[in-house]
Design an enzyme around this catalytic site. Structure first.
Site, PDB file in Angstrom:
ATOM      1  N   LYS A 289      56.598   2.603 -18.817  1.00 15.26           N
ATOM      2  CA  LYS A 289      56.390   1.725 -17.673  1.00 15.26           C
ATOM      3  C   LYS A 289      57.106   2.227 -16.429  1.00 15.26           C
ATOM      4  O   LYS A 289      57.977   3.091 -16.482  1.00 15.26           O
ATOM      5  CB  LYS A 289      56.824   0.289 -18.022  1.00 15.26           C
ATOM      6  CG  LYS A 289      55.865  -0.364 -19.013  1.00 15.26           C
ATOM      7  CD  LYS A 289      56.148  -1.827 -19.234  1.00 15.26           C
ATOM      8  CE  LYS A 289      55.062  -2.427 -20.139  1.00 15.26           C
ATOM      9  NZ  LYS A 289      55.311  -3.851 -20.432  1.00 15.26           N
ATOM     10  N   ARG A 324      57.404  -1.616 -29.210  1.00 13.27           N
ATOM     11  CA  ARG A 324      55.997  -1.311 -28.918  1.00 13.27           C
ATOM     12  C   ARG A 324      55.926  -0.060 -28.036  1.00 13.27           C
ATOM     13  O   ARG A 324      56.345  -0.088 -26.883  1.00 13.27           O
ATOM     14  CB  ARG A 324      55.350  -2.513 -28.211  1.00 13.27           C
ATOM     15  CG  ARG A 324      53.869  -2.381 -27.929  1.00 13.27           C
ATOM     16  CD  ARG A 324      53.340  -3.661 -27.283  1.00 13.27           C
ATOM     17  NE  ARG A 324      51.912  -3.593 -27.038  1.00 13.27           N
ATOM     18  CZ  ARG A 324      51.341  -3.106 -25.945  1.00 13.27           C
ATOM     19  NH1 ARG A 324      52.129  -2.645 -24.950  1.00 13.27           N
ATOM     20  NH2 ARG A 324      50.044  -3.066 -25.810  1.00 13.27           N
TER      21      ARG A 324
END
Length: 347
Positions: A289, A324
């Site tokens: 991210k 994740r």
């Protein structure tokens, strides 16, 4: 559950140091995991006690603190920390768009992730990055359906999660053998989602987000990022309970990158133990991210895996967390080394 009152653990210890402190009464276990905390900040509304030794906790606060010490319920995901492999079945994912849009490629990637140590696979057919093109639930299911059916046939013992906020996709996926529904809207996007899932026995992930993927950048005003995320997620947990989803089926995701600035994401990551107030297993989704790029200076999302691994390890303080990630093999190695250093059980 009282989400006006929160206990924020601090002063984490691991291994022999944690065991000694627990025996001496100088620490309490954090979420049933490998960590113990020696100090706690008691928060009521906006008032904070300031960090104090656990031996000094007032009796009236013991029920709140005990909530933080209890092991989270596990649901349908195997015990212990797990690595969740991400399979984006979309042409416009921010980091690997199009790589798995063909069913045979997605199946091969999923099998490879399981061989590398993934305990869960998370399949998504709708990109939720800012500015992503919207798709209908039927289009989303067209991307997911065939891959899910093949995954279920080839990986009968693997936990399969579906990343969707649409009840139509949830219903189809559960019929096709999905084990977990992972909803970035925490069941707020589709009013049919909660009653549908209340009739099932699958695991459910509730993620924190304000607004929608299209508007979330406008909703980054927080009084305190840690307290606000826990309280807002707590309301969704309570709504799910009241709507018929048993607590042992729920997991929570603090929603890194969703309605949060890069700086807020890092502050929240540093304070993950506060999520223990919710009594749920935690999903940590920081993979590739922008927050990783902001710290490392790496503009290419696909090259952010080392930063992802470093950031994800913070979740292991909370015991059986689910990490994740896009790159499973490196994350599994990182978890094993962390466990060896901290004296925790192996993945």
């Amino acid at each position: 559950m009282d989400f006006i009152r929160l206990a924020e653990p601090a002063g984490l210890l691991y291994g022999l140091a944690a065991e000694d402190a627990l025996r001496a009464g100088n620490a309490l276990p954090l979420a049933g995991g490998p960590a113990a905390f020696t100090q706690v900040d008691l928060i009521e509304g906006t008032q904070r006690s300031g960090f104090m030794p656990v031996a000094s906790i007032p009796a009236a606060w013991l029920p709140v603190v005990q909530r933080v010490t209890q092991p989270p319920v596990s649901g349908t995901v195997p015990d212990g920390p797990q690595v969740m492999g991400i399979l984006n079945l979309t042409p416009d994912s921010f980091s690997d768009g199009g790589h798995h849009s063909r069913a045979e490629h997605a199946l091969a990637a999923g099998i490879r992730m399981v061989q590398q140590g993934a305990g869960v696979l998370d399949l998504g057919g709708e990109s939720t990055r800012p500015g992503a093109l919207s798709v209908t639930p039927r289009q989303e299911w067209e991307r997911i359906g065939g891959v899910l059916e093949q995954m279920r046939a080839h990986l009968p013992n693997t936990v399969l999660s579906i990343d969707t906020r649409n009840s139509f996709v949830m219903a189809q996926a559960l019929k096709a053998g999905a084990n977990v529904i992972n909803d970035v809207s925490a069941l707020m996007h589709d009013p049919e989602a909660l009653p549908l899932l209340a009739e099932q026995d699958c695991g459910v992930v509730l993620m924190h987000m304000r607004g929608t993927p299209e508007t979330m950048a406008q909703h980054t005003q927080y009084q305190d990022i840690g307290y606000d995320v826990v309280r807002e997620l707590g309301k969704r947990v309570q709504t799910a309970h009241e709507g018929g989803i048993s607590p042992d089926r729920l997991m929570i995701d603090p929603g890194f990158g969703f309605a949060k600035t890069a700086e807020q994401n890092m502050r929240l990551l540093a304070r993950l133990p506060i999520l223990a107030n919710l009594g749920c297993r935690v999903v940590v989704g920081v993979s590739r991210k922008r927050m990783i790029g902001a710290v490392t200076g790496e503009d290419n999302a696909a090259k952010r895996d080392p930063g992802t691994q470093a950031a994800s390890l913070a979740g292991l303080a909370l015991g059986p967390s689910v990490l994740r990630v896009h790159a499973v093999e490196g994350m599994v190695q990182a978890v094993k080394v962390w466990q060896a250093v901290h004296g925790a059980g192996r993945i």
